[in-house]
Design a protein around this motif. Structure first.
Motif: not given
Lengths: 172, 559
Positions: A51-54, A106, A109-110, A113, A126, B395, B397-398, B402
């Motif tokens: 989810v952070i680095l797809p 998303v 997680l948001k 965050a 986070f 804060p 991400f996604g 990236k």
């Protein structure tokens, strides 16, 4: 003085050293097992790092085994306080996260965050997750060479070049 | 005294100064024993992490909590990671007392800190050598630029260095290869700053990093991983340059794992006849003998050995008639500076990792006399475009995140001043006789603090950095003035100062102990003041100069 060729030979000796072979052997050894987290925690981590680095124009974080990096690095590198925060944070995410829709993942997680970003590092699940995910991925072979640009031995320094089209940032 | 234990010369320490003493002594035909307290590190073959990719290092090169527990001081250094930790001492094994907090960064191995230094090699000028005498601070240097200039040249020719020659009185002209290239932002800063301030220049630092091949070494391959050891021999280290030259003479005996306990003083002869060495592993003590001894064990350790050499003639340490041995400890201070971003030049980038900084030479107290403080500072300047690390604290991400952080970010600049510290008598080291280490040698106690002059200077460092960047089109200019723990710049110097008068100094103008002329101290211990620029080049030049004098005196039968 030893001559230049001897030094370059020296460099090639170092390049041929065992480390890379060991890394490859470790991958070839079979399915990896978590060492610190539970199997279900590791599955949750696999989902979270993606989810952070797809996957984009480069592979997703899990393709570089970022979740396994976290499994090894958190017990070794994180302080006891950060480890505690991290474990509690994983537990709070619960087991159902992987089954949520991408939009729900998303959003969840948001929400975390937004809450955590105000906290100090060691109290912020986070921030710790983000830190280890980025270090784990961008300094992996896949992250450094596919998501970013990496040259082990650049061969010199060129200070002022035009930015190439679609130029990736240097990994280090 | 056996033949096997007898040499013409003994050098204590194998780092920056010891390597030079070894080269010069052996090339002049002296059978020379170099004693190193730590392990051997052989050039290239023992640089085991040098060419590792981040993913080939444990935890992608991140230090562990166990590493930090074993090396609580060393691990605070910017250089410290999985690839370099083996270059630094285990703090728990090599303890010292801190009467006041002091960060003592050390590498106990062949080559010492010449393997991990920042490689900056500027000369000192008569603005520096004359400052104490002119201002009535401490004591006057017993030498001037003309005394050391040929030795600077001698050292530069051999080590190979690159950089700009800015033609400023505060930075005497050097023998340099062409500098590494400036990037787009550095070119911008140079043009704008030099237009706005006629007294300020931006140059590529003088560094012992080869931009061209030199004597079969280099050039630099742009790795910027110098502290792992350089397989291309592109920066100067004892291991790669001076010790191989010494070994090539056939006159060198290099003995690692040998801690020097003290020197052997002969009251009848008024000379030192040798050294007492404790084997690190067996704890066995052995005596070695020579006509001349060079102390190059690093500032604090050389003085520690002299303090631990006590006799009826010298009850307070060898050569300590003046009472100054252990006193006047200095380090630079680097608390003041600024960070900033730059909005333009988005279409420019760089390739490779440059192992140097940019530098703004000292401009305070050069021609004018500042009211707020004595002496001055130069800035190291570092610039880059944002990397993936800018994503760590955000804060976001996604996928969009990236994509954003895998492209070059905006330009950023970091600069900090490196300022001179005045010599204060009560900034000092002494032996803790009740706290011996595992080799029976009393631990050092260190007490040092910065004073009003340094604090006033640090404030000006901050203000000037902010002023320069604001005048040069930067954004988000944030000045800082952080407290500095002494030792942190790793330029500890003083404690056995040179001077003309034996009543106020330990060493004469040739780094020779006044009352024991066959002992030379040529590392940072000898410093009388702490000029702004990085000190290693001066240690090397003073060492070569002292060897020349020692050999002449030996030939004349004076020692």
């Amino acid at each position: 003085m030893t001559d230049r060729r001897a030094f370059l030979r020296g460099a090639s000796v170092l390049l041929g050293s065992a480390s890379l072979g060991q890394v490859m052997a470790a991958f070839a050894a079979g399915p990896r097992k978590p060492t610190f987290f539970s199997e279900s925690d590791l599955e949750l981590l696999r989902t979270l790092v993606d989810v952070i680095l797809p996957a984009t124009d480069s592979p997703a974080a899990s393709a570089a085994d970022t979740h396994y990096f976290i499994d090894l690095a958190i017990p070794a590198c994180a302080t006891p306080a950060a480890q505690k925060t991290f474990r509690a944070g994983l537990a709070a995410f619960g087991t159902g996260y992987a089954k949520l829709t991408p939009t729900e993942q998303v959003a969840k997680l948001k929400a975390r965050a937004d809450k955590d970003i105000e906290l100090g590092y060691e109290q912020s699940f986070f921030k710790i997750l983000k830190d280890y995910t980025l270090v784990g991925y961008f300094l992996s072979e896949i992250g450094a060479t596919q998501a970013l640009a990496y040259i082990r031995v650049p061969g010199g320094y060129q200070g002022d070049l035009p930015l190439a089209p679609n130029q990736k940032a240097w990994a280090i | 005294m056996t033949a096997a234990n007898t040499f013409d010369a003994i050098v204590v320490g194998s780092g920056m100064s010891g390597g030079w003493a070894a080269k010069e002594l052996t090339e002049k035909g002296l059978k020379t024993l170099v004693l190193e307290r730590g392990r051997n590190i052989r050039h290239v073959v023992d640089y085991t992490t040098a060419l590792k990719d981040p993913w080939q290092l444990p935890h992608n090169n991140r230090a562990t909590t166990a590493d930090k527990a074993a090396q609580p001081i060393q691990s605070t250094l910017y250089l410290y990671d999985q690839s370099t930790k083996g270059m630094f001492v285990d703090d728990n094994k090599y303890g010292y007392e801190q009467a006041q907090p002091f960060n003592w960064y050390r590498g106990y191995h062949v080559g010492g800190r010449s393997l991990m230094w920042s490689r900056h090699v500027f000369r000192y000028s008569d603005i520096d050598f004359g400052a104490n005498g002119r201002e009535g601070i401490g004591i006057d240097w017993p030498i001037r630029y003309a005394d050391i200039a040929p030795w600077y040249s001698h050292v530069e020719r051999f080590i190979g260095a690159s950089g700009d020659n800015p033609k400023l009185p505060q930075l005497p002209e050097q023998i340099l290869q062409p500098p590494f290239e400036m990037n787009a932002l550095e070119k911008h800063l140079r043009a704008r700053m030099e237009k706005a301030f006629t007294d300020r220049k931006l140059i590529c630092s003088s560094v012992a990093v080869l931009s061209r091949e030199h004597n079969g070494r280099g050039p630099c391959q742009g790795r910027d991983q110098c502290a792992r050891g350089c397989p291309y021999s592109a920066y100067f280290s004892s291991n790669g340059v001076t010790l191989p030259a010494a070994a090539a003479t056939g006159n060198l005996t290099l003995q690692p794992d040998s801690v020097v306990h003290s020197l052997i003083y002969d009251e009848g002869k008024s000379r030192v006849t040798g050294v007492r060495v404790v084997d690190v592993n067996t704890l066995k003590t052995t005596e070695y003998f020579a006509r001349v001894v060079f102390m190059c064990a690093s500032t604090l350790n050389s003085t520690g050995i002299l303090l631990n050499t006590r006799s009826a003639r010298f009850p307070n340490g060898l050569g300590n008639d003046s009472g100054e041995l252990g006193h006047n400890l200095m380090d630079h201070h680097n608390g003041g500076g600024a960070t900033a971003s730059f909005p333009g030049l988005k279409d420019r980038y760089y390739r490779g990792r440059r192992a140097t900084s940019m530098y703004i030479p000292r401009f305070r107290n050069v021609t004018n006399r500042e009211e707020k403080f004595l002496r001055g500072y130069g800035y190291e300047v570092y610039t880059s475009r944002g990397s993936w690390t800018r994503g760590v604290d955000s804060p976001e991400f996604g996928a969009d995140f990236k994509n954003e952080i895998t492209r070059p970010g905006g330009w950023n600049l970091y600069t900090e001043g490196y300022g001179e510290t005045l010599p204060y008598h009560d900034n000092r080291i002494w032996l803790s006789h009740d706290k011996p280490d595992q080799w029976g040698i009393p631990r050092l106690n260190i007490s040092m603090s910065y004073r009003a002059n340094e604090h006033a200077m640090a404030q000006q460092m901050k203000d000037d950095a902010v002023e320069i960047l604001q005048a040069s089109g930067f954004e988000n200019v944030q000045g800082f003035n952080r407290p500095v723990t002494p030792g942190s710049v790793i330029h500890e110097m003083g404690t056995a100062r040179m001077g003309r008068d034996p009543k106020t100094s330990v060493l004469n103008s040739h780094n020779q102990i006044h009352a024991v002329p066959n002992v030379f101290v040529t590392d940072g211990s000898c410093m009388v003041s702490s000029p702004t620029q990085n000190p290693s080049l001066t240690y090397m030049a003073l060492t070569a100069r002292a060897v020349d004098h020692a050999v002449a005196q030996m030939k004349a039968g004076a020692i």
